[in-house]
Motif scaffolding. Sequence first.
Motif, PDB file in Angstrom:
ATOM      1  N   THR A   6      38.530  32.621  44.978  1.00 18.67           N
ATOM      2  CA  THR A   6      38.071  33.969  45.270  1.00 18.67           C
ATOM      3  C   THR A   6      38.332  34.857  44.060  1.00 18.67           C
ATOM      4  N   ILE A   7      37.685  36.003  44.041  1.00 13.75           N
ATOM      5  CA  ILE A   7      37.884  36.899  42.906  1.00 13.75           C
ATOM      6  C   ILE A   7      39.333  37.361  42.828  1.00 13.75           C
ATOM      7  N   GLY A   8      39.999  37.498  43.974  1.00 15.27           N
ATOM      8  CA  GLY A   8      41.412  37.886  43.966  1.00 15.27           C
ATOM      9  C   GLY A   8      42.289  36.808  43.373  1.00 15.27           C
ATOM     10  N   GLU A   9      42.011  35.554  43.747  1.00 17.57           N
ATOM     11  CA  GLU A   9      42.786  34.441  43.201  1.00 17.57           C
ATOM     12  C   GLU A   9      42.534  34.294  41.704  1.00 17.57           C
ATOM     13  N   PHE A  10      41.281  34.433  41.325  1.00 17.41           N
ATOM     14  CA  PHE A  10      40.934  34.314  39.905  1.00 17.41           C
ATOM     15  C   PHE A  10      41.584  35.441  39.103  1.00 17.41           C
ATOM     16  N   ALA A  11      41.643  36.622  39.689  1.00 13.99           N
ATOM     17  CA  ALA A  11      42.287  37.753  39.024  1.00 13.99           C
ATOM     18  C   ALA A  11      43.769  37.471  38.804  1.00 13.99           C
ATOM     19  N   ALA A  12      44.425  36.894  39.811  1.00 16.97           N
ATOM     20  CA  ALA A  12      45.852  36.596  39.681  1.00 16.97           C
ATOM     21  C   ALA A  12      46.100  35.543  38.617  1.00 16.97           C
ATOM     22  N   LEU A  13      45.215  34.547  38.524  1.00 16.21           N
ATOM     23  CA  LEU A  13      45.402  33.461  37.572  1.00 16.21           C
ATOM     24  C   LEU A  13      45.134  33.900  36.125  1.00 16.21           C
ATOM     25  N   THR A  14      44.222  34.824  35.950  1.00 15.94           N
ATOM     26  CA  THR A  14      43.839  35.255  34.604  1.00 15.94           C
ATOM     27  C   THR A  14      44.533  36.537  34.164  1.00 15.94           C
ATOM     28  N   ARG A  15      45.288  37.170  35.073  1.00 17.66           N
ATOM     29  CA  ARG A  15      45.947  38.453  34.800  1.00 17.66           C
ATOM     30  C   ARG A  15      44.928  39.557  34.537  1.00 17.66           C
ATOM     31  N   LEU A  16      43.750  39.431  35.112  1.00 17.83           N
ATOM     32  CA  LEU A  16      42.714  40.452  34.997  1.00 17.83           C
ATOM     33  C   LEU A  16      42.530  41.103  36.359  1.00 17.83           C
ATOM     34  N   SER A  17      42.227  42.373  36.355  1.00 16.49           N
ATOM     35  CA  SER A  17      42.026  43.066  37.622  1.00 16.49           C
ATOM     36  C   SER A  17      40.674  42.683  38.228  1.00 16.49           C
ATOM     37  N   VAL A  18      40.571  42.838  39.539  1.00 15.55           N
ATOM     38  CA  VAL A  18      39.308  42.590  40.222  1.00 15.55           C
ATOM     39  C   VAL A  18      38.228  43.519  39.664  1.00 15.55           C
ATOM     40  N   ARG A  19      38.610  44.754  39.383  1.00 14.13           N
ATOM     41  CA  ARG A  19      37.657  45.714  38.836  1.00 14.13           C
ATOM     42  C   ARG A  19      37.116  45.243  37.484  1.00 14.13           C
ATOM     43  N   THR A  20      38.028  44.707  36.636  1.00 15.77           N
ATOM     44  CA  THR A  20      37.609  44.207  35.324  1.00 15.77           C
ATOM     45  C   THR A  20      36.663  43.024  35.462  1.00 15.77           C
ATOM     46  N   LEU A  21      36.968  42.114  36.384  1.00 13.79           N
ATOM     47  CA  LEU A  21      36.097  40.954  36.585  1.00 13.79           C
ATOM     48  C   LEU A  21      34.717  41.382  37.071  1.00 13.79           C
ATOM     49  N   ARG A  22      34.682  42.370  37.942  1.00  8.72           N
ATOM     50  CA  ARG A  22      33.381  42.883  38.388  1.00  8.72           C
ATOM     51  C   ARG A  22      32.602  43.490  37.220  1.00  8.72           C
ATOM     52  N   ARG A  23      33.323  44.195  36.347  1.00  7.23           N
ATOM     53  CA  ARG A  23      32.667  44.807  35.190  1.00  7.23           C
ATOM     54  C   ARG A  23      32.129  43.731  34.243  1.00  7.23           C
ATOM     55  N   TYR A  24      32.915  42.655  34.035  1.00  4.51           N
ATOM     56  CA  TYR A  24      32.448  41.563  33.181  1.00  4.51           C
ATOM     57  C   TYR A  24      31.200  40.913  33.780  1.00  4.51           C
ATOM     58  N   HIS A  25      31.176  40.795  35.095  1.00  2.00           N
ATOM     59  CA  HIS A  25      30.013  40.214  35.763  1.00  2.00           C
ATOM     60  C   HIS A  25      28.788  41.099  35.556  1.00  2.00           C
ATOM     61  N   GLU A  26      28.954  42.392  35.753  1.00  2.00           N
ATOM     62  CA  GLU A  26      27.835  43.325  35.614  1.00  2.00           C
ATOM     63  C   GLU A  26      27.313  43.363  34.177  1.00  2.00           C
ATOM     64  N   ALA A  27      28.228  43.156  33.204  1.00  2.00           N
ATOM     65  CA  ALA A  27      27.821  43.182  31.801  1.00  2.00           C
ATOM     66  C   ALA A  27      27.252  41.852  31.343  1.00  2.00           C
ATOM     67  N   GLY A  28      27.280  40.848  32.207  1.00  2.00           N
ATOM     68  CA  GLY A  28      26.757  39.544  31.840  1.00  2.00           C
ATOM     69  C   GLY A  28      27.699  38.727  30.984  1.00  2.00           C
ATOM     70  N   LEU A  29      28.974  39.144  30.911  1.00  2.35           N
ATOM     71  CA  LEU A  29      29.951  38.414  30.092  1.00  2.35           C
ATOM     72  C   LEU A  29      30.521  37.209  30.837  1.00  2.35           C
ATOM     73  N   LEU A  30      30.799  37.394  32.113  1.00  2.00           N
ATOM     74  CA  LEU A  30      31.420  36.320  32.893  1.00  2.00           C
ATOM     75  C   LEU A  30      30.877  36.371  34.312  1.00  2.00           C
ATOM     76  N   GLU A  31      29.888  35.539  34.564  1.00  2.00           N
ATOM     77  CA  GLU A  31      29.303  35.506  35.895  1.00  2.00           C
ATOM     78  C   GLU A  31      30.073  34.535  36.775  1.00  2.00           C
TER      79      GLU A  31
END
Length: 273
Positions: A6-31
């Motif tokens: 899940t995005i929460g689990e992935f956030a915990a593993l990468t030390r990135l916030s859920v908000r940051t991961l959503r932003r990367y997705h929207e920017a096409g950096l990390l889908e």
Amino acid sequence: MRSGLTIGEFAALTRLSVRTLRRYHEAGLLEPATVDPFTGYRYYEPEQIPTAQVIQQLRQLDVPLSEVQTILATEDPAQRAEVIGGHLKRMEAELDRTRAAVVSLRRLMRPDPADIEVELRSVPARTVAAISGHVALDESLTWYDAAMAELDAAFPPAERTGPPGGQYANELFTDGAGAFTVYRPVRRPRQTGRIRIVELPAADLAVTVHPGPHDDIDVTYGRLGAWVVEHALAVAGPIHESYRVGPRDTADPSRWRTEIGWPVFHLATTAQD
């Protein structure tokens, strides 16, 4: 069966916030690996963890999003490393400029600016091996390093008769580009490659020594100039530098000694008042 992290689990593993991961997705950096079509939940695969961490490190170095996308889209590891290396060099140059500015400001904050000793010196005419060029100020260090390396290769220590030096036209500082000459006094100057035999004319100079690294050499220049205004008459001519002890002599910057010579017409009767 689970669809992945899940995005929460992935956030915990990468030390990135859920908000940051959503932003990367929207920017096409990390889908995400998959997106649930009914809930919209994002799911990631463990194999995406290194990619997420690379993106985060690049963004912490202020790599523009466009460059991050270029790096991620590059399948050739050598090309990817070249793009990253180019940005790291720019970052290192910026850090060098920041450090030099901090050193200069700290020295300028000292209450007593009269921290230099000045000697009036007559320098005789000399014949030297030299390399000259019209150089941009922001490229002067690179140009100097290459020119000195060429001189050093052509004239080993046994042929040298004194420390290397440089002469810089005022336009290098006033206009951002100007004539630049670096030279070595040697027993028998000879032409090879860019090296030419140059006759340096005699000159009267107000000379001071800048100790240590060049981070705050601009402050020494300023204080020497103030001394000249008070004690002598400045004349037209290039600024002289002589590298009594420099990077080619010792890896310890605290031991560097750079003589700066300002062309003058002597008005005072003594070097110091």
